[in-house]
Write a protein that holds these residues in place. Structure first.
Motif, short mmCIF file in Angstrom:
data_model
loop_
_atom_site.label_atom_id
_atom_site.label_comp_id
_atom_site.label_asym_id
_atom_site.label_seq_id
_atom_site.Cartn_x
_atom_site.Cartn_y
_atom_site.Cartn_z
N ILE A 150 0.84 -1.20 0.00
CA ILE A 150 0.00 0.00 0.00
C ILE A 150 0.87 1.25 0.00
O ILE A 150 0.64 2.20 -0.76
N VAL A 151 1.90 1.26 0.85
CA VAL A 151 2.78 2.42 0.93
C VAL A 151 3.59 2.58 -0.36
O VAL A 151 3.75 3.69 -0.88
N MET A 152 4.07 1.47 -0.89
CA MET A 152 4.93 1.53 -2.07
C MET A 152 4.18 2.01 -3.31
O MET A 152 4.76 2.63 -4.20
N TYR A 153 2.89 1.72 -3.38
CA TYR A 153 2.12 2.06 -4.58
C TYR A 153 0.99 3.03 -4.28
O TYR A 153 -0.06 3.01 -4.92
N LEU A 159 -7.18 4.73 -3.19
CA LEU A 159 -7.42 4.17 -1.85
C LEU A 159 -6.11 4.02 -1.10
O LEU A 159 -6.04 4.32 0.11
N PHE A 160 -5.06 3.58 -1.79
CA PHE A 160 -3.75 3.44 -1.16
C PHE A 160 -3.24 4.80 -0.68
O PHE A 160 -2.62 4.90 0.38
N ALA A 161 -3.49 5.84 -1.48
CA ALA A 161 -3.03 7.18 -1.12
C ALA A 161 -3.68 7.66 0.17
O ALA A 161 -3.05 8.35 0.98
N ARG A 162 -4.95 7.29 0.37
CA ARG A 162 -5.65 7.71 1.59
C ARG A 162 -5.18 6.90 2.81
O ARG A 162 -5.12 7.43 3.93
N SER A 164 -2.17 5.30 3.11
CA SER A 164 -0.72 5.30 3.31
C SER A 164 -0.23 6.15 4.48
O SER A 164 0.61 5.69 5.27
N PRO A 165 -0.71 7.40 4.65
CA PRO A 165 -0.19 8.21 5.77
C PRO A 165 -0.41 7.56 7.13
O PRO A 165 0.46 7.62 8.00
N HIS A 166 -1.55 6.92 7.31
CA HIS A 166 -1.84 6.25 8.58
C HIS A 166 -0.93 5.04 8.78
O HIS A 166 -0.46 4.78 9.89
N ILE A 167 -0.68 4.32 7.69
CA ILE A 167 0.18 3.14 7.77
C ILE A 167 1.61 3.55 8.07
O ILE A 167 2.28 2.93 8.91
N GLU A 168 2.08 4.60 7.41
CA GLU A 168 3.46 5.04 7.62
C GLU A 168 3.69 5.49 9.06
O GLU A 168 4.77 5.28 9.62
N LYS A 169 2.68 6.12 9.66
CA LYS A 169 2.81 6.54 11.05
C LYS A 169 2.91 5.34 11.99
O LYS A 169 3.52 5.43 13.06
#
Length: 234
Positions: A150-153, A159-162, A164-169
């Motif tokens: 999700i983060v890589m793409y 949907l991944f863009a939305r 990703s920020p939560h996952i990266e945190k």
């Protein structure tokens, strides 16, 4: 090893290749290569050749198969400057290592060391499915693989863009969790003399370290990109 353990290991290796070469396709390619031997050999050996071999480690688990991919990958890299097929080869290599195929030299060195050894598995796919569902490590590896992709793409799918920020945190927590899972499996494997659990633990720990390296580099890249964009606006 089960499927998601292989997939996670391949994705982490692909992530490291991407950070070194800046070819993002290596992530998917390496992950695919990491499960390719089973995608070929399991149906072939346990279904099509069930009456003769009934083994899930045959043609795609050999050095011959790996060598073919490496040769094609080198040619493709020279012609197209793409590491995609070499990344698939790296994934296949990780699969062979995690399966410890060298313990079966007949398979590893086929066809130069004689024919494949036959096995005796009953209801293999049912047993395999049950192991996948009941394995805690497989759930962990599956979730981590999805989060990394999700983060890589995130720039490819909205949907991944939305997400990703939560996952990266949450990555620091995820990496710590991976380490805990890894050490738990290693300790359990050592105490119970379960070799597979030790390997699973090693994959979790090394995978966590690989993600730490890969995601840290990515955060730096994102910061540099943001600074350039801000400078351009000024």
């Amino acid at each position: 090893m089960l499927g998601f353990c292989h997939l996670f290991a391949g994705i982490v290796i692909g992530l490291i290749i991407y950070k070194i070469t800046d070819q993002r396709s290596a992530v998917i390619a390496c992950g695919f290569g990491a499960i390719l031997p089973d995608l070929i050999d399991k149906p072939l050996g346990h279904f099509i050749l069930a009456d003769s071999l009934n083994s899930g480690r045959i043609y795609a688990h050999t050095l011959l198969m790996l060598s073919i991919f490496v040769i094609i990958g080198l040619y493709y890299w020279k012609k197209k400057s793409s590491l995609s097929i070499l990344a698939v080869s790296a994934g296949i290599s990780s699969h062979i290592v995690l399966d410890e195929v060298w313990k079966s030299p007949t398979t590893l060195l086929w066809p130069f060391n004689g024919p494949f050894e036959t096995s005796n598995f009953e209801s293999y796919f049912t047993t395999f499915a049950v192991k996948e569902v009941l394995s805690v490590s497989e759930w962990v590896f599956a979730i981590m693989s999805i989060l990394v992709l999700i983060v890589m793409y995130k720039d490819k799918i909205k949907l991944f863009a939305r997400l990703s920020p939560h996952i990266e945190k949450s990555y620091p927590i995820s990496q710590i969790f991976l380490m805990i899972v890894g050490f738990t499996y290693i300790m359990y494997g050592v105490n119970r003399h379960y070799h597979d659990d030790i390997v699973i633990g090693a994959v979790a720990i090394l995978g966590g370290l690989g993600l730490l390296y890969g995601m840290k580099e990515k955060e730096i890249d994102d910061d540099l990109l943001s600074s350039h964009l801000n400078a351009a606006k000024r």
